[in-house]
Design an enzyme around this catalytic site. Structure first.
Site, PDB file in Angstrom:
ATOM      1  N   HIS A  58       0.819  -1.214   0.000  1.00  7.18           N
ATOM      2  CA  HIS A  58       0.000   0.000   0.000  1.00  7.18           C
ATOM      3  C   HIS A  58       0.851   1.261   0.000  1.00  7.18           C
ATOM      4  CE1 HIS A  58      -3.397   2.637   1.003  1.00  7.18           C
ATOM      5  NE2 HIS A  58      -2.577   3.215   1.873  1.00  7.18           N
ATOM      6  N   HIS A 109     -10.263   2.176  -0.972  1.00  5.74           N
ATOM      7  CA  HIS A 109     -10.454   1.757   0.421  1.00  5.74           C
ATOM      8  C   HIS A 109     -11.256   0.463   0.383  1.00  5.74           C
ATOM      9  CE1 HIS A 109     -10.480   3.336   4.767  1.00  5.74           C
ATOM     10  NE2 HIS A 109      -9.241   3.317   4.322  1.00  5.74           N
ATOM     11  N   ASP A 283      -0.855  14.783   5.174  1.00  5.17           N
ATOM     12  CA  ASP A 283      -2.004  14.229   5.883  1.00  5.17           C
ATOM     13  C   ASP A 283      -1.615  12.897   6.492  1.00  5.17           C
ATOM     14  OD1 ASP A 283      -2.015  13.069   3.109  1.00  5.17           O
ATOM     15  OD2 ASP A 283      -3.692  11.942   3.958  1.00  5.17           O
TER      16      ASP A 283
END
Length: 762
Positions: A58, A109, A283
Site C-alpha cells: 500500500h 479503500h 495528511d
C-alpha cells in the site's frame, strides 16, 4: 507518560538475536534481512513496525514501481508543463489558467469497506479529502467508483447499503457534493468489493503546498483528532506478544471517521495556509504518523527528531509502535518555522483543533530519530523507510488468454418482439438499471456550484463565480474489457472518461487513476497490470494529457481467484464558461438526433453478452483515440448542441432509453444507416460515439465532415412518449413508460429489505 516498556535502540544493540514477528507484520525473510543490513543491527519493535508499514504494498508500491515508471517515460515536456505537482505527491495539481489550479486524485479503500462497510467507505472519503487538503486546496466535490458481487449475493446485500451510507454520511456532513460515479455488479467482486473515492479541490497557483520537511530548527506539529487504537489491525502491529501486554485490548481494524472533525480541520488548514505559517504539510492516512513523519523527513533537506511523548492520545498506555501505526482519522502533520509556531497554535485553538509540537527538523541529513518515554526507539535513515524495496515480479500472459479471446456465440434477436424483450432486459439489468437508489442518498448540489451531476455524462462544477470558469470530471472503468485485453481495456476506460468530459464541451487537461488488481505474486495478474499501465500511458500520450498521479490496489481477490482487473481512470476537463456546458437532458422543444461515430459488430465483453448468459469472451471494441480527439475538436467551444449523451455500455439502445426517460420525450429513429443489423445498431458497444440533439443539422454535418467525424441522422424527438424504431426491414414502437419501469425498479427491489446490511465481518 506511558508505562509501556519500550524496546529501545540500546536494547536492540544488546539483544541482536531476539526473535521478532516480522512475518506477522507482512515482511519477507529477505526484507527483514535487508532492514538489519541497513541498521547494522536488529530493528526495535517500533522500527520493525515502521518498516513493515512503509514497505507494505500500500505504501511502497514495491511491486508496481517498475511499471509505473512508464508513465514518466511517456510524458512529454509539453504534457508535463501543465502539471504543478504530479506522480509522487498527495494529489496531482493542474494549472488551468488565470492563476487558478485544480487538484484531483482517486484512491481505494477496498478491504476496510468489506470488513465494515459504513466506516470503511466513510473513511475512504475522509482520506482522499485530506490528500486534497494537503496540497493547499479547498476540497469542492467527491465522486465514487464502486464494485460489488452479484446483486443477489448475501455479501452484496450486506456491503452495498453500508458503503453507500458511509459515503453519503461523510460527504454530506462535509458539505461536499457527490457529482458522479459508477456502480458495477460482477461475481468476481463477491468477497472483495472495490470502493474507490475521488476528490477534487481548487487553489490559487501560489498557494500550492508540498510534503517535505526543510529548514533546520523548524518544528513538526501534529494537529487534528487525538491518536487512538483504531485502524492499526490491518498492519498486524499487535499480532504478537512482543507488541502487546495482555489480550484484553480489542482493536478495530477499520478506522472510525468523524466528518464534523474533518470539516473543522478543512477550515483550520485553509486559515493556516492563508496566514502563511506552513512550510510543508502531510495528511495522516495509511501508515499513520509513521508514514507522515518519515515521508516528510525523506523529502526534506535534513533529518527529523520526533517525540512521541507529546502526541495527544485518546487511549492509555499506548506503545511507540501503536502510536506510530495508528490510523486514527482527521489528522495532519505540518512543518512550521519557530517564529510562526505561536500563530499556528492560535489558529488551531480558534477552531478548537487539538495540536502539539512533536518534533523538529535537524541538520543530520537522512536521520530519523523517534523518542518515547525519553528513550530512543527509532534511529534510521528515512530514505530507506520511504523508498522501500523494488520488485520486478514475474510477468506472464495467462495460458488461457488466447482461449478467452475466442469469440463465442451470443443470442442475436431478429424479430420485433425478441428485440423489444432484449431491450427491456438490458435496461433492467443490474449492469444498466437506474442508480437513483444510490445517488439519491448523496447531496449533489450543496455549496451551490454544481452545474451538472444527476444522470450527467460528467460532473460539472463552477470554480470561479466571477468568470463562470469551471471543470468537468468523469471516472470510468471496465473490468470485463480489461480481462479480455488489458491494454485495450485501459484505453477504453480512458477513452470513455475523456469522451464524457468532451461531451460537456470541456477541454480535457489531465488524467488520474486507481489500478485495482489481484495478487502481484500471480504472474498473470502482473501481465494484466503491466499491459494496462502501458495502455493508459500510451493513450494519455497520444491524447496529449498527462497522468498527474494515481493509486495501486493489489491483492483484490477471494481465495486464489482475482477480481476482474479494474483500472479506474479519471479525466479532468476545463470549461471557460460552465453556463455554456452541454447537458444530456433533451430540451422540451423538439430536436433532430444525430449519432456521431461508427458502429461495428462488437460484443466482446459487452453487457448484452453478460445479460444474455454468454460467458465472458472475445475481444473488446477497437479503440482509436484519434477518433476521440476528433470528437473533442468538434465539441470544445461549440454551440451546436442542445444536448449530448455518450455511448458506452448497452450501446445506442441504452443511450436512447436514458435520453427519453430523463426528458420524458418520445422520438422517431431510423437506424437503417447505422448497421445492417438492427440488433447490432442498438446494442453493440463500439467506442468513440456520442448522440447529440440539435436543430442546426447542416452546420453539424459540415463541421463533422471537416474534422473527419462520421455523422448519421437518427431522427427527431417528439412528445409521443414512444420510441419508434425503424431498421433496414423491421419497424416497432416501444413505450418510454415501459422502459422507465424496467430501468427504475431493479435496485430498489433488490435492496429495499437488505437483510444484515452493513454487518461487520468478525
Amino acid at each position: 507518560m506511558s508505562t509501556f516498556v519500550n524496546d529501545t535502540v540500546e536494547d536492540a544493540i544488546k539483544t541482536p538475536e531476539l526473535d521478532q514477528p516480522f512475518e506477522a507484520l507482512g515482511l519477507k525473510d529477505d526484507e527483514y534481512a535487508r532492514i538489519k543490513e541497513i541498521l547494522g543491527r536488529r530493528p526495535t519493535d517500533a522500527e520493525l513496525t515502521v518498516y513493515s508499514v512503509m514497505w507494505s504494498e500500500h505504501c511502497s508500491y514495491k511491486s508496481s514501481k517498475v511499471h509505473l515508471r512508464y508513465f514518466g517515460e511517456t510524458t512529454t515536456e509539453e504534457m508535463a508543463s501543465k502539471i504543478l505537482a504530479g506522480i509522487g505527491e498527495n494529489a496531482g495539481v493542474v494549472d488551468i489558467g488565470d492563476g487558478n489550479a485544480v487538484t484531483f486524485r482517486v484512491e481505494s479503500h477496498n478491504h476496510p469497506s468489506f470488513v465494515e462497510p459504513h466506516q470503511g467507505a466513510a473513511t475512504g472519503i475522509g482520506g482522499i479529502v485530506r490528500d486534497i487538503m494537503a496540497m493547499g486546496a479547498r476540497p469542492i466535490a467527491v465522486m465514487d467508483q464502486l464494485r460489488f458481487g452479484a446483486l443477489d449475493n448475501p455479501d452484496t446485500q450486506r456491503v452495498l447499503p453500508g458503503v453507500v451510507d458511509g459515503i453519503s454520511h461523510y460527504g454530506n456532513c462535509l458539505g461536499l457534493p457527490n457529482i458522479g460515479g459508477e456502480t458495477v455488479f460482477d461475481d468476481s467482486y463477491a468477497g472483495n468489493p472495490l470502493v474507490n473515492a475521488l476528490c477534487v479541490g481548487t487553489l490559487k497557483v501560489e498557494d500550492l503546498k508540498l510534503a517535505f520537511a526543510s529548514g533546520t530548527g523548524n518544528k513538526v506539529i501534529l494537529f487534528g483528532s487525538r491518536t487512538g487504537l483504531d485502524g492499526i489491525g490491518g498492519v498486524s502491529v499487535l499480532g504478537s506478544a512482543s507488541f502487546e501486554e495482555g489480550e484484553e485490548r480489542k482493536l478495530p481494524a477499520v478506522q472510525v471517521g468523524d466528518p464534523f472533525a474533518e470539516k473543522v480541520l478543512i477550515e483550520c488548514c485553509l486559515e493556516l495556509y492563508k496566514a502563511g505559517v506552513v512550510v510543508g504539510i502531510q495528511d495522516l492516512g495509511g501508515g499513520g504518523l509513521a508514514c507522515a513523519t518519515s515521508e516528510l523527513a525523506a523529502a526534506g533537506d535534513g533529518g527529523m527528531r520526533v517525540n512521541l511523548d507529546n502526541v495527544p492520545l485518546r487511549a492509555e498506555n499506548m506503545s511507540a509502535a501503536e502510536i506510530l501505526a495508528s490510523e486514527s482519522q482527521e489528522r495532519m502533520c505540518a512543518v512550521v518555522t519557530p517564529e510562526n509556531v505561536e500563530r499556528f497554535l492560535e489558529i488551531c485553538a480558534k477552531w478548537d483543533v487539538t495540536c502539539a509540537e512533536i518534533g523538529e527538523v535537524t541538520d543530520e541529513k537522512d536521520r530519523y530519530v523517534v523518542v518515547h518515554n525519553g528513550e530512543v526507539v527509532i534511529d534510521a535513515p528515512p530514505s530507506t523507510i520511504d523508498e522501500g524495496p523494488v520488485y520486478n515480479r514475474p510477468v506472464a500472459r495467462p495460458e488461457n488468454q488466447d482461449e478467452l479471446q475466442l469469440e463465442g456465440e451470443i443470442a442475436r434477436p431478429v424479430d420485433v418482439e425478441d428485440i423489444k424483450a432484449a431491450w427491456l432486459k438490458l435496461v433492467a439489468s443490474p449492469a444498466l438499471a437506474s442508480r437513483a437508489f444510490i445517488t439519491e442518498q448523496y447531496d449533489r448540489y450543496v455549496r451551490g456550484n454544481t452545474v451538472q451531476a444527476k444522470n450527467a455524462n460528467a460532473g460539472v462544477l463552477r470554480i470561479d463565480e466571477e468568470t463562470n470558469r469551471g471543470v468537468a470530471i468523469s471516472a470510468d472503468a471496465s473490468g470485463r474489457y480489461t480481462k479480455l485485453e488489458p491494454n485495450t481495456g485501459a484505453q477504453l476506460a480512458l477513452a470513455e472518461a475523456y469522451r464524457n468530459v468532451v461531451s460537456t464541451g470541456a477541454r480535457p487537461v489531465a488524467v488520474t487513476n486507481c489500478l485495482n488488481f489481484g495478487s502481484p505474486e500471480n504472474a498473470g495478474v502482473m501481465w494484466q497490470f503491466k499491459e494496462a499501465v502501458h495502455g493508459l500511458a500510451d493513450g494519455s500520450k497520444l491524447l496529449g494529457i498527462p497522468v498527474s498521479g494515481g493509486n495501486v490496489s493489489f491483492y483484490n481477490q477471494t481465495g486464489d481467484e482475482p477480481i476482474l482487473p479494474t483500472p479506474v481512470v479519471g479525466v479532468l476537463g476545463v470549461l471557460d464558461n460552465v453556463e455554456q456546458s452541454i447537458g444530456n437532458v433533451l430540451p422540451s422543444e423538439d430536436n433532430d438526433l444525430y449519432l456521431l461515430g461508427e458502429t461495428f459488430d462488437e460484443f466482446g465483453g459487452s453487457i448484452w453478452q453478460q445479460v444474455s448468459g454468454a460467458g465472458l469472451n472475445g475481444l473488446p471494441p477497437v479503440v482509436d483515440l484519434l477518433n476521440e480527439q476528433r470528437l473533442a475538436d468538434l465539441f470544445v467551444g461549440s454551440d451546436l448542441f442542445a444536448a449530448s449523451h455518450d455511448l458506452s455500455e448497452g450501446g445506442l439502445g441504452q443511450t436512447l432509453a436514458e435520453l427519453a426517460i430523463h426528458a420524458d420525450k418520445g422520438m422517431d429513429v431510423d437506424l437503417s444507416q447505422i448497421h445492417p443489423s438492427l440488433f447490432t445498431s442498438l446494442f453493440a458497444e463500439s467506442a468513440s460515439r456520442i448522440v447529440v440533439a440539435t436543430n442546426r443539422g447542416e452546420e453539424l454535418e459540415k463541421r463533422a465532415a471537416e474534422l473527419g467525424v462520421p455523422v448519421f441522422k437518427l431522427g427527431r424527438t417528439n412528445d409521443s412518449a414512444v420510441i419508434a424504431v425503424k431498421g433496414a426491414d423491421v419497424e416497432f414502437n416501444i413505450s418510454v413508460e415501459e422502459l422507465r419501469e424496467a430501468w427504475t425498479n431493479t435496485l430498489p427491489e433488490a435492496f429495499g429489505h437488505a437483510v444484515g446490511a452493513n454487518a461487520v465481518v468478525g
